[in-house]
Design a protein around this motif. Sequence first.
Motif, short mmCIF file in Angstrom:
data_model
loop_
_atom_site.label_atom_id
_atom_site.label_comp_id
_atom_site.label_asym_id
_atom_site.label_seq_id
_atom_site.Cartn_x
_atom_site.Cartn_y
_atom_site.Cartn_z
N GLY A 154 0.78 -1.22 0.00
CA GLY A 154 0.00 0.00 0.00
C GLY A 154 0.81 1.28 0.00
O GLY A 154 0.25 2.37 -0.03
N VAL A 155 2.11 1.15 0.03
CA VAL A 155 2.93 2.36 0.07
C VAL A 155 3.40 2.69 -1.34
O VAL A 155 3.93 1.83 -2.04
N ASP A 156 3.17 3.91 -1.74
CA ASP A 156 3.59 4.33 -3.07
C ASP A 156 5.07 4.69 -3.01
O ASP A 156 5.44 5.85 -2.82
N VAL A 157 5.89 3.66 -3.17
CA VAL A 157 7.33 3.87 -3.06
C VAL A 157 7.83 4.82 -4.14
O VAL A 157 8.74 5.61 -3.93
N GLU A 158 7.20 4.73 -5.31
CA GLU A 158 7.64 5.59 -6.41
C GLU A 158 7.50 7.06 -6.05
O GLU A 158 8.35 7.87 -6.37
N GLY A 200 7.57 8.24 -3.10
CA GLY A 200 8.62 8.53 -2.12
C GLY A 200 9.96 8.77 -2.77
O GLY A 200 10.67 9.72 -2.43
#
Lengths: 166, 496
Positions: free
Chosen positions: A92-96, A98
């Motif tokens: 669920g974390v939008d690493v991109e 970040g």
Amino acid sequence: MEVSQVEQTLRDSYERVLATVTLLVGDDGTAQDAVQEAVVKLLDAEDVRNPSAWLVTVALNIARAGHRRRAAERRAVARLETQRPVADASDGVDVEVGRALALLTERQREIVVLHYLAELTVAEVGDAVGLATGTVKATLFQARRRLRSILEGVADSAEDSDARAR
Amino acid sequence: MHELDEPFDRRLRRGLQSLAATHTAPSSASVLEAAIRTRRRRRRRPTLLSAAVALVVALLGAVAVLALNGEDTSPVVTEGRSSVPGMVATGLPVGWEQTWVEHLPWSGEDWRDSEERTIVLADSSSLDARRVVTVHIATTTEDEEPRSGTVTRSGDRELTVSELDDWTEVSFRDPESERRVVVASASEPSTTLVDLAGRFDVRTLTLGDPLDGMAVVYDGPTPPLQRREPVGHVGIYYSHAGVDARSPGGPADGSGFGVDVAPGPDAGLIGLAARIPFERRQVVDIGERRVLIEKLGDSSWTAHWQERPDLWVRGWGTNLPEEMFLSLLGSLQLVSPTEWWEVANRAGATPPYGPTGSEVEVGRGTVPDGRSWAVVVREHRSAVGGARDQACLLIETTVVEDSCLAHASGPHPVDLPDVGEAGGVRIAYGYASADIATVEVRLTDETTRSVLTQQGIAAPQDRWYAIELPEGTAVKQIQALDSEGNVLGRVTDGTA
């Protein structure tokens, strides 16, 4: 402010405020301490028009001051190499986002987070970072364009127009 | 006002929210409860504290009177050291010295935008005891609001003493410059801070051009000594921002200047680096010197002196003004490590390492604004083991003494490789410490950014490792493993 007003402010915007400060400070503990300290100050503050924006601004100032001073002493004592953990992809974390955020300048990152996450108006962002509204708008525009370029591969074609503007 | 109607804006906001959601936090209710408790506690505290501070100030006053009247009781006043234009620390108590000054930019912030400058005061007689006080001078008059605390006086200064949970600050506003000054420490009691704050002399501070920053003396952190074979290695580093230069790839967010002298596998090289806006390959005449500067990557440079083709320059990311870089390149004393050690030995050092504390000046020059600089090498023992050498680049030679403090450096098992060519093959090579059995290197395709391969390479006996880089690839990550496969160190995209 009255305790009840502060309570309402926290109920409405505490998570957003903390998230904003955390993202900009980069350290959970420092951010929590700073927000905590800002809440103490808010209890004594008067004539606060936008308490959540006020909290973000004050907490960031506190975090910066504390971080800088502690960092200076840490360097003075040990000069240990700072190792930041590498962000891993999590559910669920939008690493991109970040990573793209990390490619912005500090000022751009700050303004983007304050505007998009803390939902401060351009004027409020200006107050928070000490910049004129026009500068905030321009920085926000550039940051957004850069993010879009990174995240969507949209060519950063506005450089020319930037150059012309200068 | 918000421009959140476009899909991209929505994605951006969701992305930020998702990043923020990874952080755990106390509830808002508990935050409010703690804030109310804190406020209540602080409102109670001043009575006791103010009495204690008043007593201390009175005692200090009495001591000062005694000192003035007595013969041998006068405090030793250290000489003020002008390491930042316009700022002088005078009248410090016995043992306390201004050791270095640094700008404190927020992470990633250009140091020229730094709002504060910090002087670090250390009790030089007891550094091991970690008696360190920082003095922060805001460079704008519009400083943050002062912390609440007890007000007391020292001399003609009105001081605010703020006791935080793990931190004590004594602040005042300098009436002349209107700068706010904060004397802070986690280790020293408020009495010490009040004493120091009362003595400190603050003069007008200005944020000037980048050259101003070069006046800041920085006893650079132990440079990447472990990156190269230790024999004869000397590394120095100067940073405006106080960024630790040991990160492989250099101080990504700090400007600086580095000199790296090491025999390495190619005996005889001087390293000197700065990221400056040169073209990829450029010949520059600096005074009577002709230097070829070649860009290897975004933050990597080499330079060759025509007069000394056996010496070359290698660099890591910095942001020096071109003028400064050229000046330093042009004025650096060109000596190979072998020659350097000859100089050192003539100066009395015991080969291959001098006795602890031996000091040799290997470079000296003048920056464009007329200030002088010097490179002084001091030998010291490293915590890593064995003798190491340390050097300081000192800007303004008046502050040479005591500005280069010996300090330990932590183990650094593996280094981000440099990229070069050997026998026509593009290779990545670097240094791994002795206990490394394997260096794993991940490569990415420079076009697709995808991870292509992973290689295991036994570090050769001389502790250097090297791998071939297939066409169109770049190093993404390297890991150092011991013989049991434990990861001892990892470097990713230039960050240790």
